[in-house]
Each structure stands twice: as structure tokens, then as C-alpha cells.
Write a protein that holds these residues in place. Structure first.
Motif, PDB file in Angstrom:
ATOM      1  N   ASP A 146     -23.945  -2.702   8.272  1.00  6.89           N
ATOM      2  CA  ASP A 146     -23.655  -3.346   9.446  1.00  6.89           C
ATOM      3  C   ASP A 146     -22.200  -4.122   9.174  1.00  6.89           C
ATOM      4  O   ASP A 146     -21.488  -4.083  10.413  1.00  6.89           O
ATOM      5  CB  ASP A 146     -24.774  -4.625   9.850  1.00  6.89           C
ATOM      6  N   HIS A 147     -22.111  -4.480   8.098  1.00  7.33           N
ATOM      7  CA  HIS A 147     -20.692  -5.598   8.086  1.00  7.33           C
ATOM      8  C   HIS A 147     -20.322  -5.405   6.618  1.00  7.33           C
ATOM      9  O   HIS A 147     -21.268  -5.645   5.590  1.00  7.33           O
ATOM     10  CB  HIS A 147     -21.130  -7.084   8.210  1.00  7.33           C
ATOM     11  N   ILE A 148     -18.950  -5.239   6.311  1.00  2.00           N
ATOM     12  CA  ILE A 148     -18.365  -5.383   5.108  1.00  2.00           C
ATOM     13  C   ILE A 148     -17.059  -5.975   5.160  1.00  2.00           C
ATOM     14  O   ILE A 148     -16.540  -6.089   5.975  1.00  2.00           O
ATOM     15  CB  ILE A 148     -17.963  -3.971   4.940  1.00  2.00           C
ATOM     16  N   ALA A 149     -16.962  -6.752   3.802  1.00  3.45           N
ATOM     17  CA  ALA A 149     -16.109  -7.389   3.754  1.00  3.45           C
ATOM     18  C   ALA A 149     -15.457  -7.219   2.259  1.00  3.45           C
ATOM     19  O   ALA A 149     -16.136  -7.262   1.218  1.00  3.45           O
ATOM     20  CB  ALA A 149     -16.213  -9.018   3.497  1.00  3.45           C
ATOM     21  N   ILE A 150     -13.945  -6.957   2.251  1.00  2.72           N
ATOM     22  CA  ILE A 150     -13.160  -6.573   1.016  1.00  2.72           C
ATOM     23  C   ILE A 150     -12.273  -7.448   0.755  1.00  2.72           C
ATOM     24  O   ILE A 150     -11.608  -7.773   1.412  1.00  2.72           O
ATOM     25  CB  ILE A 150     -12.919  -5.204   1.190  1.00  2.72           C
ATOM     26  N   SER A 151     -12.399  -8.323  -0.365  1.00  3.72           N
ATOM     27  CA  SER A 151     -11.596  -9.500  -0.696  1.00  3.72           C
ATOM     28  C   SER A 151     -10.176  -9.057  -0.920  1.00  3.72           C
ATOM     29  O   SER A 151      -9.101  -9.726  -0.521  1.00  3.72           O
ATOM     30  CB  SER A 151     -12.214 -10.204  -1.902  1.00  3.72           C
ATOM     31  N   GLN A 152      -9.902  -7.905  -1.656  1.00  2.00           N
ATOM     32  CA  GLN A 152      -8.591  -7.507  -1.929  1.00  2.00           C
ATOM     33  C   GLN A 152      -8.597  -5.961  -2.151  1.00  2.00           C
ATOM     34  O   GLN A 152      -9.451  -5.369  -2.930  1.00  2.00           O
ATOM     35  CB  GLN A 152      -8.293  -7.859  -3.304  1.00  2.00           C
ATOM     36  N   SER A 153      -8.028  -5.222  -1.043  1.00  2.00           N
ATOM     37  CA  SER A 153      -7.897  -3.660  -0.834  1.00  2.00           C
ATOM     38  C   SER A 153      -6.400  -3.361  -1.165  1.00  2.00           C
ATOM     39  O   SER A 153      -5.568  -3.915  -0.666  1.00  2.00           O
ATOM     40  CB  SER A 153      -8.406  -3.568   0.677  1.00  2.00           C
ATOM     41  N   ASN A 154      -6.459  -2.237  -1.802  1.00  6.53           N
ATOM     42  CA  ASN A 154      -5.329  -1.558  -2.026  1.00  6.53           C
ATOM     43  C   ASN A 154      -5.268  -0.108  -1.636  1.00  6.53           C
ATOM     44  O   ASN A 154      -6.008   0.942  -1.892  1.00  6.53           O
ATOM     45  CB  ASN A 154      -4.727  -1.376  -3.581  1.00  6.53           C
ATOM     46  N   LEU A 155      -4.374   0.163  -0.619  1.00  8.06           N
ATOM     47  CA  LEU A 155      -4.579   1.703   0.132  1.00  8.06           C
ATOM     48  C   LEU A 155      -3.094   2.139  -0.025  1.00  8.06           C
ATOM     49  O   LEU A 155      -2.013   1.869   0.063  1.00  8.06           O
ATOM     50  CB  LEU A 155      -4.722   1.302   1.837  1.00  8.06           C
ATOM     51  N   HIS A 156      -3.224   3.432  -0.378  1.00  6.31           N
ATOM     52  CA  HIS A 156      -2.295   4.119  -0.844  1.00  6.31           C
ATOM     53  C   HIS A 156      -2.293   5.410  -0.056  1.00  6.31           C
ATOM     54  O   HIS A 156      -3.418   6.217   0.209  1.00  6.31           O
ATOM     55  CB  HIS A 156      -2.038   4.597  -2.279  1.00  6.31           C
ATOM     56  N   TRP A 157      -1.019   5.969   0.433  1.00  2.00           N
ATOM     57  CA  TRP A 157      -1.361   7.201   1.221  1.00  2.00           C
ATOM     58  C   TRP A 157       0.082   8.011   0.955  1.00  2.00           C
ATOM     59  O   TRP A 157       1.050   7.622   0.682  1.00  2.00           O
ATOM     60  CB  TRP A 157      -1.235   7.003   3.008  1.00  2.00           C
ATOM     61  N   SER A 158      -0.286   9.543   1.468  1.00  2.00           N
ATOM     62  CA  SER A 158       0.858  10.286   1.637  1.00  2.00           C
ATOM     63  C   SER A 158       0.967  11.096   2.695  1.00  2.00           C
ATOM     64  O   SER A 158      -0.126  11.477   3.104  1.00  2.00           O
ATOM     65  CB  SER A 158       0.794  11.111   0.117  1.00  2.00           C
ATOM     66  N   VAL A 159       2.068  11.517   3.237  1.00  2.00           N
ATOM     67  CA  VAL A 159       2.259  12.408   4.441  1.00  2.00           C
ATOM     68  C   VAL A 159       3.256  13.363   4.204  1.00  2.00           C
ATOM     69  O   VAL A 159       4.627  13.235   3.943  1.00  2.00           O
ATOM     70  CB  VAL A 159       2.665  11.563   5.616  1.00  2.00           C
ATOM     71  N   GLY A 160       2.941  14.730   3.987  1.00  2.00           N
ATOM     72  CA  GLY A 160       3.693  15.874   3.579  1.00  2.00           C
ATOM     73  C   GLY A 160       4.186  15.715   2.189  1.00  2.00           C
ATOM     74  O   GLY A 160       3.423  14.918   1.376  1.00  2.00           O
TER      75      GLY A 160
END
Length: 441
Positions: A146-160
Motif C-alpha cells: 500500500d505504501h512505500i518510502a525510500i529514504s535515498q534512491s539512485n535512478l540510472h537510465w539509458s536511451v539509445g
């Protein structure tokens, strides 16, 4: 009465035995490795990841785990996921409805790598285990969070192949609103993407569904000041278009252009993006740009006359304002309705394109009589059109942004040579001689 009492006692005893037995079985299950394996399978199914949940420990209705990590399954956009410091609270009353409901999940740190979905391949399966206490068949649980809390998130992505980015150190809170719908809020962290200046995330509110993310409002700050706000829809399905509207103000223009252009000023404006965000250069950006106090190398538009003009006492060439409309599509930039002003002394107007790093622009440059008096004969032969209190000349701009070429200097040089005569004063002749030498080098 005696005959009725005995069946009731037996029935109550059976019910109590079932409840006690079920409770003991359930208690044994949640404290076993079988429970962790079952949770791992449900997490893998929900996240489309082949992962592993570290051993769990219970404290009342809350369990904790050192972490969860895994790699994306076939056709998943998640390349890898690593979470640490996990704790979750189990909503026990929901078990009566045969639902394993985690009404609060906390994660200390999470790192996610996103990319293009991979083709279907042989999937890695988390080995199942027959160890541990099994629940009776009638205990079949649904699983939900129901509920998620993330204190520190690191998101990486690539396009092409050439586009990548990351958002680091962000706090995220997500609340489930439906079967496949979540409300998400985020704050803090720094973001950067190939070809764009880095920014700091102030706040973000969005909702997610299976086909995309709707950004209600996002606010960011430039690395050298200024604010950026955006909203729109980011499609996760390539059959749908993403549409993003952005407004910005107080942004240092040096953040937007290469240092080799020697540009400095404060930019504001807006842009609209429409396209398939998963494909490189498969979209169109349109917008307007306004720049205050733009400092630049005037030789880009005026040739070497820009250096000579400074001898006239006009040594502060900070444009009062620059306005233009811009369209970007597949590495093709088109600018139109360009108007650049410097007090009542100079003005630049025109349109142009930049394609494959090649400039092709048709401009008009207007200069005041106070500037042109230093260049005898130039107004009569080059800046021949008079309007808005200035004298105008056409300019063709070619070359690259790093090495632009203009056709104005040669015409000015030719006009000056024709105008030099013996009747001119020595001081003027010396000034013109210096200017002609400048044009020749």
C-alpha cells in the motif's frame, strides 16, 4: 438440553482447534525460509525482476531484511535493482481476506538501472525449496503493498546508444491507488542527462500506471541558479506519444551552450516536447527563448567590425535582450523571429537553421549612425536600408557554432577602401588603416 450441549462443545472445540492450528501453521510459515522464498517470488513477479530477498527477521507485526537485489526479466525495462535496509509492516486483519498486505514498506537505499527491454531469453528462476512448513491449500494469499518510502534512491537510465542520465540521492514516497496505479512524490537529489545541464530536484508529484507516468508538477533548480518546472505524460508504451511542457526562468545560458561559444546571460522561456521518448531523436521540441544581458562575441554576426567598434567607446556589448522561436527535430534546429537588441545602437534580426553542426542563417544587422560614423562610406555602400532609427545590412552566416563564417567583413573592407581619400584627416586615415589591417588578418 444435555444432548445439545455436547455437539456444541465438540463444534466449538473443532473451530478452536482449526483456528489454533491455522494460527500455529501461519506463525510457523512467516518465520520460515519458505515465507522468504514465497515473498521473493511475489516480489519478482511484481517488479519483473529475477531477484533474491535476504533473510528476514520479525519484531511483532514488522519484518526486516538486509536487502533485495536482482536483474530484470525479459521485456522488463529494469536492468538491475538493489535495495538495502528493508522493513515492512504486515496488516494482519487482511489475512482473513487471504491477502498478504504490506501497508507500510520502508527502504533505506535503492538503486535502479533502466534501459531498453531485452528480447525474450531463457529466464533465470529462483530455486524453490520444499523445506519449511507449508500452509494448507485453502490458505492462498494475494499480495499487495500500500505504501512505500525510500529514504535515498539512485535512478540510472539509458536511451539509445548515446543518451544516458541519472537522478541521485532522491527521497521517494509512493502510495497505491488502484490495481496498477500509484501516486508518487519525490524531493531532493541531482539529475543529469547527456547533452543537458545538471539540475537539482526540488519536488515532484506524479501518478503511474502500466502505460505511463503522468507528471502533475515537477520543480527543479539550475546548477548556477534559476528554476525549471514541467508537467506532462511520459509513455512507457512505444505506441503512445510522450508530451512534456517545460517552463524555465533565471537559467544561466552558459549552462545550455558549449563554453567555446563564450555566451553569458540569463535565459527564460518554455518548451513543448512530443514524441516517442524510448527512441533517440524520435521527437520534436518547440519553444520560445528570451535572454537578458547576453554577452557574446560580436564577431559571429559582425565579423571583425565587432573588434573595431570597441574603439568607438562602446566596450560593453551586453545585449539588452534576445528573443527567438526554436524547433528541434532529429538533430535539426530551426530558429525564427530572432530579435537581439543593444540599447538604441545595434539590432540583429533573422532566421536560420543548424543541421549536423552546420549553420545556415540569413540575418539583418542594424547599426546606429553613431557607430557608422567611424566607418566612412560604409553606411552609403553596405548599411543602405534605414528603418527604426538604424541603418541595416544583410548578413549570411555559415560554418559551425565553434567556427562561424560571415560575409559582412569583406563588404565593409571594400567600402572603406573606396572611401579612403587624401581629404581625410590623418587621424581618421590611421584609424581606417588599422581597421583594414584587422580585416586582412
Amino acid at each position: 438440553m444435555q444432548r445439545l450441549r455436547l455437539p456444541l462443545v465438540v463444534f466449538a472445540a473443532v473451530i478452536i482447534s482449526l483456528l489454533l492450528g491455522g494460527g500455529i501453521a501461519l506463525y510457523s510459515f512467516v518465520h520460515s525460509d519458505a515465507c522468504r522464498e514465497w515473498l521473493t517470488r511475489r516480489l519478482n513477479h511484481s517488479l519483473r525482476v529475477d531477484g533474491k530477498l535476504e533473510p528476514i527477521t520479525w519484531n511483532g507485526l514488522t519484518f526486516s531484511s538486509a536487502g533485495y537485489s536482482g536483474t530484470g526479466q525479459a521485456k522488463s525495462r529494469v536492468k538491475s535493482l538493489d535495495a538495502s535496509g528493508i522493513s515492512a509492516h504486515l496488516n494482519w486483519p487482511a489475512l482473513l481476506a487471504r491477502t498478504w498486505d504490506l501497508d507500510q514498506v520502508n527502504v533505506e537505499k535503492a538503486s535502479v538501472y533502466l534501459g531498453k527491454p531485452t528480447a525474450k531469453q531463457e529466464e533465470q528462476k529462483v530455486p524453490s525449496s520444499s523445506s519449511g512448513i507449508k500452509l494448507p491449500h485453502f490458505f492462498v494469499f494475494d499480495f499487495q503493498t500500500d505504501h512505500i518510502a525510500i529514504s535515498q534512491s539512485n535512478l540510472h537510465w539509458s536511451v539509445g546508444q548515446n543518451q544516458a542520465g541519472e537522478l541521485l540521492g532522491t527521497k521517494i514516497i509512493a502510495t497505491r491507488r488502484g490495481e496498477d496505479s500509484w501516486d508518487v512524490s519525490a524531493s531532493g537529489g541531482k539529475a543529469q542527462h547527456t547533452g543537458l545541464p545538471s539540475v537539482t530536484l526540488d519536488s515532484l508529484s506524479a501518478s503511474t500506471r502500466s502505460k505511463g507516468v503522468t507528471i502533475t508538477q515537477a520543480r527543479l533548480f539550475g546548477q548556477n541558479g534559476g528554476a525549471i518546472s514541467l508537467n506532462g505524460f511520459v509513455a512507457l508504451d512505444q505506441s503512445q506519444l510522450s508530451r512534456i511542457h517545460t517552463e524555465f526562468s533565471g537559467i544561466s545560458i552558459s549552462d545550455l551552450y558549449p563554453e567555446t561559444l563564450h555566451l553569458n546571460g540569463i535565459a527564460s522561456g518554455n518548451t513543448d516536447y512530443s514524441g516517442t521518448i524510448q527512441q533517440e531523436d524520435a521527437g520534436t521540441i518547440t519553444g520560445s527563448l528570451h535572454v537578458d544581458k547576453l554577452r557574446m562575441d560580436w564577431s559571429i554576426f559582425l565579423g571583425k567590425i565587432g573588434s573595431f567598434i570597441r574603439t568607438s567607446g562602446t566596450d560593453e556589448w551586453a545585449l539588452d535582450s534576445v528573443d527567438t522561436q526554436v524547433i528541434y527535430r532529429s538533430q535539426h534546429i530551426e530558429f525564427s523571429h530572432l530579435v537581439a537588441k543593444y540599447q538604441d545602437q545595434a539590432r540583429i534580426e533573422g532566421n536560420g537553421t543548424i543541421e549536423s553542426s552546420q549553420i545556415n542563417a540569413t540575418l539583418s544587422v542594424g547599426l546606429s549612425a553613431a557607430i557608422l560614423k567611424w566607418l566612412p562610406g560604409v553606411q552609403q555602400k553596405v548599411f543602405t536600408e534605414q528603418r527604426d532609427g538604424l541603418y541595416w545590412a544583410p548578413v549570411q552566416l555559415t560554418g559551425t557554432p565553434q567556427n562561424p563564417k560571415e560575409d559582412l567583413s569583406k563588404r565593409i573592407s571594400s567600402a572603406l577602401q573606396e572611401s579612403v581619400g587624401k581629404e581625410l584627416k590623418d587621424q581618421t586615415k590611421d584609424a581606417i588603416k588599422s581597421f583594414l589591417d584587422l580585416l586582412r588578418h
